[in-house]
Design an enzyme around this catalytic site. Structure first.
Site, short mmCIF file in Angstrom:
data_model
loop_
_atom_site.label_atom_id
_atom_site.label_comp_id
_atom_site.label_asym_id
_atom_site.label_seq_id
_atom_site.Cartn_x
_atom_site.Cartn_y
_atom_site.Cartn_z
N CYS A 47 6.92 1.39 -5.83
CA CYS A 47 6.82 2.70 -6.47
C CYS A 47 8.19 3.31 -6.70
CB CYS A 47 5.94 3.64 -5.64
SG CYS A 47 6.48 3.85 -3.93
N HIS A 97 5.78 7.62 -0.58
CA HIS A 97 5.44 7.16 -1.92
C HIS A 97 6.26 7.94 -2.95
CE1 HIS A 97 3.02 5.46 -5.10
NE2 HIS A 97 2.62 6.65 -5.50
#
Length: 520
Positions: A168, A471
């Site tokens: 990510c 994330h």
């Protein structure tokens, strides 16, 4: 590598009616029905998911193998071993027996014919999908921000990036850079590297593990990734070829652990800059750069050699002033930069949200002021004074001598304690339009009224508590609309949502003279 198993494994007709309907990149695994990373077996044309999903393509190969207890039986089975498969998104070919990607073909060229057939199916599906979207848009109201397809809300035109395993951090940076128009357009207009010499002449180049570092091109894979975004595909693009090149040339990012998005961005820009300084596909980078009239010589900032589009877009210059507190000697040094790393002032570090009471909200101006304010260096950073001929107490101050076309601001949210790298989760208020940088310039009187104003193009956000976990997602504006990029998922959003984000990296684009004059 050149695979010896193609003649026994590639058995399907290039225009086989056994192929599923629809776009190959969105075909579903025949076992788990996932449409992520589909691979088609070149023996039986069955479709299964790749190893980054549930690994049914590999299991299909393993189930087809027969123990070599009977020589005649194994010889008979060798004619069709379900060994070779093709990625339905990138059209690269992989052999499970060789455990590597394949660059050669059968004598009849069946692999290339299958590849061309899948590309034709993809193009046909894309054209039909684009026509359908155009009809839907024509029937929608002008104020509509979202397109409803099959009951779910999806973004128009934007394409997501598949997460290959804690990637990510890479996806958020790629999506942000893809929305910096001048930078992105330069790469998309570069000539493609598609031809190889020798036996595989005329066929598309695919990187394999057996190739050396000299045979991979970060610029080419970056170009292909940017071209794949914003084409209107509803299927997420898999950046595995780019990630493989990253592994090759950036050892720090090998493996599947979480990485720092800012660190990756710096490595990426530095390596793009170095590769662009050389030739690419027989075309001089400097010649291409000179042809781009918008990148004039006055806007170039050289870092480590000749200027490239990286330094022309992101390059600025800092003036570092150090004054000896004993004799008053002043030392000046000019440092080129691609981004500015800003501390969040300590007095704001306990304020975690915009709506939290008890004190003022930290703003981007506070962080910029902290960066450029006069600072007395502590005992661990004593300045070597050439007049006093020893280390002395001193003060330091930064001025911006030249602003870049795209101002990249990195908020230093991670800091080391005795044992851990903790996160500063403070909300920092930032403007969407009219960031005025004039007061931080060394010679503001030499700047035009509009040349110091910047508008926000993209924001990278880290969710979670630590740099090695959590994330990354990104917000970016495209053709006047804001999108939220969360790996393979892309959704339309609004300005109110963007300004509430706890920014980690901010990309501001220099405002054109014809724009308005809102200021921070």
């Amino acid at each position: 590598m050149e695979c010896p198993h193609l003649s026994s494994s590639v058995c399907i007709a290039p225009d086989s009616a056994k192929f599923p309907n629809g776009s190959p990149s969105s075909w579903c695994c025949s076992v788990c029905r996932s449409n992520k990373s589909p691979w088609v077996c070149l023996t039986c044309s069955s479709v299964h998911c790749g190893r980054y999903v549930n690994g049914h393509a590999k299991k299909h190969y393993e189930d087809a193998q027969v123990p070599l207890t009977n020589h005649k039986k194994s010889e008979k089975q060798d004619k069709a071993q379900h060994t070779v498969c093709m990625d339905c998104s990138s059209y690269s070919t992989y052999c499970y027996r060789c455990d590597d990607f394949v660059v050669n073909d059968t004598k009849l060229g069946l692999v290339q014919k299958v590849r061309e057939h899948l590309q034709n199916l993809e193009n046909s599906a894309f054209t039909a999908d684009r026509h359908r979207k155009r009809k839907l848009l024509e029937n929608s109201t002008l104020n509509s921000k979202l397109l409803k397809v099959n009951g779910s809300t999806t973004a128009i035109c934007a394409t997501g990036l598949r997460n290959l395993g804690n990637t990510c951090f890479m996806n958020a940076i790629l999506q942000s850079l893809s929305n910096i128009e001048q930078f992105c357009c330069y790469f998309k207009e570069l000539p493609a590297v598609e031809l190889r010499n020798g036996k595989t002449a005329g066929r598309r180049t695919y990187h394999t593990r057996s190739q050396g570092d000299n045979n991979v091109s970060l610029v080419e894979e970056f170009r292909k990734t940017l071209c794949a975004l914003w084409q209107g595909s509803q299927t997420a693009f898999s950046p595995e070829s780019l990630f493989y090149v990253v592994w090759k040339i950036m050892p720090n990012f090998r493996g599947y652990q979480q990485q720092d998005a800012h660190e990756f961005m710096r490595y990426l820009l530095d390596h793009l800059h170095l590769e662009l300084q050389g030739g690419f596909n027989g075309v001089s980078r400097s010649a291409i750069l000179q042809e781009n009239s918008t990148l004039s010589a006055s806007n170039k900032c050289c870092i480590n050699g000749a200027s490239t589009v990286v330094t022309a877009i992101f390059g600025g210059i800092l003036q570092n002033e150090v004054n000896c507190l004993i004799c008053g000697t002043e030392s000046r040094k000019f440092d080129p930069f691609l981004d500015l790393s800003l501390d969040i002032p300590s007095q704001f570090r306990s304020k975690r949200s915009k709506n939290q009471e008890n004190g003022p909200v930290c703003s981007l101006r506070d962080c910029l002021r902290s960066f450029t304010d006069l600072e007395e260096l502590d005992e661990t950073e004593l300045y070597m004074c050439h007049k006093c001929k020893k280390k002395q107490k001193s003060t330091k101050k930064f001025w911006i001598q030249k602003l870049p076309k795209v101002l990249c601001l990195h908020l230093k949210r991670f800091h080391w304690t005795a044992y851990l790298r903790n996160k500063v989760d403070t909300y920092v208020e930032f403007p969407l339009r009219g960031l005025d940088m004039k007061c931080y310039l060394l010679e503001p009187e030499n700047s035009g009224p509009e040349s110091c104003l910047y508008d926000l193009a993209a924001v990278v956000v880290h969710h979670g508590s630590g740099v090695g976990s959590g994330h990354y997602t990104a917000y970016a504006t495209h053709e006047g609309r804001w999108f939220h990029f969360n790996d393979s998922t892309v959704t339309l959003t609004d300005e109110e949502t963007v300004v509430k984000a706890k920014a980690y990296i901010l990309f501001y684009v220099e405002r054109q003279a014809k724009a308005g004059s809102d200021k921070l």
